[in-house]
Motif scaffolding. Structure first.
Motif, mmCIF file in Angstrom:
data_model
loop_
_atom_site.group_PDB
_atom_site.id
_atom_site.type_symbol
_atom_site.label_atom_id
_atom_site.label_comp_id
_atom_site.label_asym_id
_atom_site.label_seq_id
_atom_site.Cartn_x
_atom_site.Cartn_y
_atom_site.Cartn_z
ATOM 1 N N VAL A 103 0.950 -1.441 0.020
ATOM 2 C CA VAL A 103 0.175 -0.052 -0.169
ATOM 3 C C VAL A 103 1.141 1.443 0.151
ATOM 4 C CG1 VAL A 103 -1.926 1.102 1.196
ATOM 5 C CG2 VAL A 103 -1.950 -0.955 1.307
ATOM 6 N N GLU A 104 0.984 2.224 -0.598
ATOM 7 C CA GLU A 104 0.999 3.807 -0.853
ATOM 8 C C GLU A 104 1.494 3.567 0.402
ATOM 9 O OE1 GLU A 104 1.731 7.667 -0.608
ATOM 10 O OE2 GLU A 104 -0.366 6.941 -0.807
ATOM 11 N N SER A 105 2.431 4.890 0.753
ATOM 12 C CA SER A 105 2.537 5.333 1.882
ATOM 13 C C SER A 105 1.473 6.239 2.616
ATOM 14 C CB SER A 105 3.806 5.428 2.725
ATOM 15 O OG SER A 105 4.084 4.202 2.718
ATOM 16 N N ARG A 106 1.174 7.318 1.682
ATOM 17 C CA ARG A 106 -0.143 8.033 2.422
ATOM 18 C C ARG A 106 -1.360 7.507 2.437
ATOM 19 N NH1 ARG A 106 2.245 13.283 -0.519
ATOM 20 N NH2 ARG A 106 4.102 13.315 0.681
ATOM 21 N N ALA A 107 -1.490 6.415 1.053
ATOM 22 C CA ALA A 107 -2.899 5.923 1.188
ATOM 23 C C ALA A 107 -3.012 4.986 3.179
ATOM 24 C CB ALA A 107 -3.106 5.248 0.023
ATOM 25 N N PHE A 108 -1.852 4.309 3.098
ATOM 26 C CA PHE A 108 -1.406 3.796 4.463
ATOM 27 C C PHE A 108 -2.286 4.452 5.775
ATOM 28 C CE2 PHE A 108 -0.015 1.298 8.111
ATOM 29 C CZ PHE A 108 -0.665 0.303 7.359
ATOM 30 N N SER A 109 -1.229 6.024 5.626
ATOM 31 C CA SER A 109 -1.451 6.691 6.956
ATOM 32 C C SER A 109 -2.782 6.707 6.919
ATOM 33 C CB SER A 109 -1.072 7.509 6.549
ATOM 34 O OG SER A 109 -0.143 8.133 8.092
ATOM 35 N N ALA A 110 -3.818 7.339 5.621
ATOM 36 C CA ALA A 110 -5.487 7.837 5.494
ATOM 37 C C ALA A 110 -6.213 6.735 6.799
ATOM 38 C CB ALA A 110 -5.929 8.754 4.420
ATOM 39 N N THR A 111 -6.119 5.778 5.906
ATOM 40 C CA THR A 111 -6.815 4.723 6.015
ATOM 41 C C THR A 111 -5.849 3.348 5.783
ATOM 42 O OG1 THR A 111 -8.747 5.576 4.337
ATOM 43 C CG2 THR A 111 -8.691 3.625 5.497
ATOM 44 N N PRO A 112 -5.556 3.268 7.785
ATOM 45 C CA PRO A 112 -4.828 2.081 7.952
ATOM 46 C C PRO A 112 -5.597 0.274 7.549
ATOM 47 C CG PRO A 112 -4.381 3.925 9.614
ATOM 48 C CD PRO A 112 -5.475 3.719 9.012
ATOM 49 N N PRO A 113 -5.058 0.018 6.744
ATOM 50 C CA PRO A 113 -5.396 -1.754 7.356
ATOM 51 C C PRO A 113 -5.263 -2.211 8.075
ATOM 52 C CG PRO A 113 -3.687 -1.402 5.180
ATOM 53 C CD PRO A 113 -3.885 0.070 6.051
ATOM 54 N N LYS A 114 -5.679 -2.972 8.979
ATOM 55 C CA LYS A 114 -5.327 -4.063 9.685
ATOM 56 C C LYS A 114 -4.215 -5.253 9.081
ATOM 57 C CE LYS A 114 -7.528 -7.207 13.202
ATOM 58 N NZ LYS A 114 -8.191 -7.725 13.865
ATOM 59 N N CYS A 115 -3.446 -4.776 10.595
ATOM 60 C CA CYS A 115 -2.085 -5.927 9.543
ATOM 61 C C CYS A 115 -1.641 -6.482 11.020
ATOM 62 C CB CYS A 115 -0.603 -4.943 9.278
ATOM 63 S SG CYS A 115 -1.540 -3.691 8.164
ATOM 64 N N SER A 116 -1.062 -7.963 10.923
ATOM 65 C CA SER A 116 -1.061 -8.442 12.203
ATOM 66 C C SER A 116 1.035 -8.208 12.319
ATOM 67 C CB SER A 116 -0.639 -9.722 12.220
ATOM 68 O OG SER A 116 -1.642 -10.727 12.297
ATOM 69 N N TYR A 117 1.678 -7.581 11.032
ATOM 70 C CA TYR A 117 2.960 -7.279 10.628
ATOM 71 C C TYR A 117 2.330 -5.952 9.586
ATOM 72 C CZ TYR A 117 4.186 -11.358 13.455
ATOM 73 O OH TYR A 117 3.925 -12.224 14.517
ATOM 74 N N ALA A 118 3.825 -5.285 9.362
ATOM 75 C CA ALA A 118 4.125 -4.494 8.234
ATOM 76 C C ALA A 118 5.643 -3.434 8.282
ATOM 77 C CB ALA A 118 2.640 -3.184 8.231
ATOM 78 N N THR A 119 6.184 -3.096 7.531
ATOM 79 C CA THR A 119 7.543 -2.871 6.952
ATOM 80 C C THR A 119 6.789 -1.976 6.217
ATOM 81 O OG1 THR A 119 9.618 -2.912 6.264
ATOM 82 C CG2 THR A 119 8.626 -4.434 5.739
ATOM 83 N N GLN A 120 7.759 -0.917 6.419
ATOM 84 C CA GLN A 120 7.734 0.677 5.597
ATOM 85 C C GLN A 120 9.245 0.270 4.757
ATOM 86 O OE1 GLN A 120 6.757 4.638 6.830
ATOM 87 N NE2 GLN A 120 6.655 5.267 4.830
ATOM 88 N N SER A 121 9.099 0.901 3.215
ATOM 89 C CA SER A 121 10.154 0.848 2.399
ATOM 90 C C SER A 121 10.340 2.171 1.290
ATOM 91 C CB SER A 121 11.209 -0.127 1.872
ATOM 92 O OG SER A 121 12.553 -0.086 1.488
ATOM 93 N N GLY A 122 10.999 1.899 0.537
ATOM 94 C CA GLY A 122 10.631 2.733 -0.333
ATOM 95 C C GLY A 122 12.196 2.809 -1.585
ATOM 96 N N PRO A 123 12.092 3.056 -2.949
ATOM 97 C CA PRO A 123 10.345 3.339 -3.489
ATOM 98 C C PRO A 123 9.106 2.284 -3.775
ATOM 99 C CG PRO A 123 11.849 3.317 -5.263
ATOM 100 C CD PRO A 123 12.551 3.050 -4.217
ATOM 101 N N MET A 124 7.940 2.381 -4.155
ATOM 102 C CA MET A 124 7.451 1.506 -4.635
ATOM 103 C C MET A 124 7.577 1.553 -6.059
ATOM 104 S SD MET A 124 4.176 1.263 -3.626
ATOM 105 C CE MET A 124 3.487 0.753 -4.466
ATOM 106 N N LEU A 125 7.810 -0.006 -6.578
ATOM 107 C CA LEU A 125 8.560 -0.236 -7.804
ATOM 108 C C LEU A 125 7.495 -0.046 -8.740
ATOM 109 C CD1 LEU A 125 10.965 -2.775 -6.484
ATOM 110 C CD2 LEU A 125 11.851 -0.685 -7.452
ATOM 111 N N VAL A 126 5.966 -0.921 -7.973
ATOM 112 C CA VAL A 126 5.339 -1.873 -9.647
ATOM 113 C C VAL A 126 3.581 -0.889 -8.270
ATOM 114 C CG1 VAL A 126 3.899 -2.559 -10.905
ATOM 115 C CG2 VAL A 126 6.164 -3.588 -10.328
ATOM 116 N N ILE A 127 2.975 -0.114 -9.500
ATOM 117 C CA ILE A 127 2.233 0.862 -8.250
ATOM 118 C C ILE A 127 0.771 0.588 -9.508
ATOM 119 C CG2 ILE A 127 0.874 2.706 -7.292
ATOM 120 C CD1 ILE A 127 4.126 3.604 -8.122
#
Length: 241
Positions: A125-149
């Motif tokens: 999930v794109e980071s700003r979209a994730f921040s606006a509407t966080p999905p329920k994640c048991s685990y999550a890690t942020q990185s970048g850049p997105m490669l394919v969107i």
């Protein structure tokens, strides 16, 4: 002959029920791809009682208390010199490090960046979209850049870029039932790495984890890369015996 992603590696015995890992070639470049399906025990690992784990061996030592071991693993996100994660990290439903949505330097700040989420299904999930509407994640890690969107390559990837490294990342199927973790066995630029996810694997969303330090633990292909201590790691957990 296959060139491994790290300078040092040693052979491992095969582990039953380990993730399916295969070596594939795409445009004269070798990649190792490990596929995980929903229902497998996929986790993120960062810290133990004494601080950051830092290595696949340390993760296996921690899992031994459960009678478990890694089926496969790789580094899963960028980190500071003290090995603290850069950006969001969720472990067992608990946020260990907050999401970063501002543009910044380096690959991480090359927006859009994203979050790999392990929940009822897998998602990138794109980071700003994730921040606006966080999905329920048991685990999550942020990185970048997105490669394919959504099937499109990140707009700032350069087809003929001469910036090539051993790189790794994750892509997710459209229905979220499959996550494919990839490491290049040869040096590759971002554009070709992204196209491997989209054009060879058919994955509509993919996220870059890192380069230079990219490493893989994969008994299925008898591989355990050594090197500097890592920050976040991702891997499947299987019975030890």
């Amino acid at each position: 002959m296959l060139r491994l992603a790290a300078l040092f590696a040693f052979l491992l015995p095969q582990v039953a029920d380990a993730a399916v890992c295969e070596i594939q070639r795409f445009e004269d470049t070798s990649f190792t791809a490990c596929e995980v399906r929903v229902g497998e025990d996929l986790r993120l690992f960062h810290s133990g009682p004494s601080g950051p784990l830092g290595s696949f061996n340390a993760v296996n030592a921690a899992l031994a208390a459960e009678g478990k071991t890694l089926g496969f693993a790789m580094n899963a996100g960028m980190y500071h010199p003290n090995r603290a994660p850069v950006g969001l990290l969720i472990e067992q439903g608990s946020t260990q490090s907050d999401i970063v949505t501002a543009q910044g330097p380096g690959n991480f700040g090359l927006l859009p960046n994203g979050v790999f989420c392990i929940g009822e299904r897998f998602s990138v999930v794109e980071s700003r979209a994730f921040s606006a509407t966080p999905p329920k994640c048991s685990y999550a890690t942020q990185s970048g850049p997105m490669l394919v969107i959504d099937g499109a390559l990140h707009p700032r990837l350069i087809p003929d870029s001469d910036s090539t490294f051993i790189r790794n990342g994750v892509g997710v199927s459209a229905d979220g039932t499959r996550a494919v973790f990839v490491i290049s066995n040869d040096r590759v630029n971002f554009h070709r790495f992204a196209r491997f996810f989209r054009d060879a694997l058919g994955l509509p969303d993919a996220l870059y984890f890192d380069g230079k330090i990219s490493r893989l633990y994969a008994p299925a292909v008898r591989r355990n890369d050594l090197g500097f201590a890592m920050g976040p790691m991702v891997g499947t957990v299987v019975n030890k015996d």
